[in-house]
Design an enzyme around this catalytic site. Structure first.
Site: not given
Length: 276
Positions: A138, A157, A220
């Site tokens: 955890r 991000c 891109y």
């Protein structure tokens, strides 16, 4: 060739050869001239880096390792959301007139939460558990907090780290919702590898494996020719990056505690157009 180069090249080829083009789709990012910034994208990229084998900096071009480490210390150690605490200018366009990026990144790591063992922020909770409950499943952080998204100048991000101990090694999974493969392709890997090294040292473990999971890995449209040239370059062995063994407290680390040796790279790519 470093193993990081090999993984990076293969990731780029996978996106270019088997990716999906968003051209004509409804996209948010735009170039500086106002035109839409389309991408070639691949869903669910997973790269594994064994820090016992090498430090995962690519050599195709230079990754500014010290600047990457400075940023990870800004987020995880200073727990800051103000660019005035950061040496580089990579966050400048997302900051307000006071230098704040809102309730994002370091701000979230510094928020304290109540547990039965006491009150901790997320970083201190990780360190506490690795020292006291190292085989817990955890041990993780998460800075993608929905109730605060409207007050973030940029949604995170790289948003989650999950730590896991195997024997005498500390491993981690970095989850990232989105990555601009040219502008930030190795940046996040380098900074979270450095973070793993630091956390491992102060909790009594050796740095093990960093697994990087990217939901949307994209190139891109205006970056495609640059990437095509980049992945054809000559490569070199990975640099040797070592950590000052005398530092035992995470909050005592500085960029100067990292020693970088034999980092030979190809020419840096300058003036990369950034979609916002």
């Amino acid at each position: 060739m470093s193993k990081a180069d090999d993984l990076y090249i293969n990731m780029c080829k996978e996106i270019l050869e088997h990716g999906y083009s968003t051209e004509g789709e409804k996209v948010r990012p735009k170039w500086e001239d106002g035109s839409f910034a389309y991408t070639m994208k691949r869903f669910g990229i997973v790269n594994r880096y064994n820090l016992q084998e090498e430090f995962p900096a690519i050599t195709l071009r230079k990754t500014y390792i010290r600047s990457a480490i400075d940023e990870i210390l800004w987020i995880w150690q200073k727990k800051s959301n103000n660019i005035k605490d950061l040496k580089s200018g990579v966050w400048d366009e997302w900051a307000d007139e006071d230098g704040s990026i809102g309730k994002a990144y370091g701000y979230q790591l510094g928020v304290k939460h109540k547990y039965k063992e006491g009150e901790f922020d997320q970083v201190d909770r990780v360190i506490y558990d690795l020292k006291n409950n190292p085989y817990s499943r955890r041990i993780m952080t998460n800075i993608y907090v929905h109730k605060d998204l409207s007050e973030m100048n940029l949604y995170p991000c790289a948003y989650s780290m999950t730590f896991n101990v195997t024997g005498d090694k500390l491993n981690a999974i970095l989850n990232q919702r989105s990555q601009d493969v040219l502008a930030a392709g190795n940046w996040n890997v380098v900074q979270y590898a450095a973070l793993l090294m630091m956390i491992a040292q102060v909790t009594g473990f050796k740095p093990g494996e960093l697994v990087h999971v990217i939901a949307d890995a994209h190139i891109y449209d205006r970056h495609i020719p640059i990437i095509e040239e980049l992945i054809k370059r000559e490569t070199y062995p990975a640099p040797k990056v070592t950590l000052n063994p005398d530092v035992k407290d995470f909050y005592d680390f500085t960029v100067d505690d990292f020693k970088i040796e034999n980092y030979k790279t190809g020419e840096q790519i300058k003036n990369i157009p950034i979609a916002v």
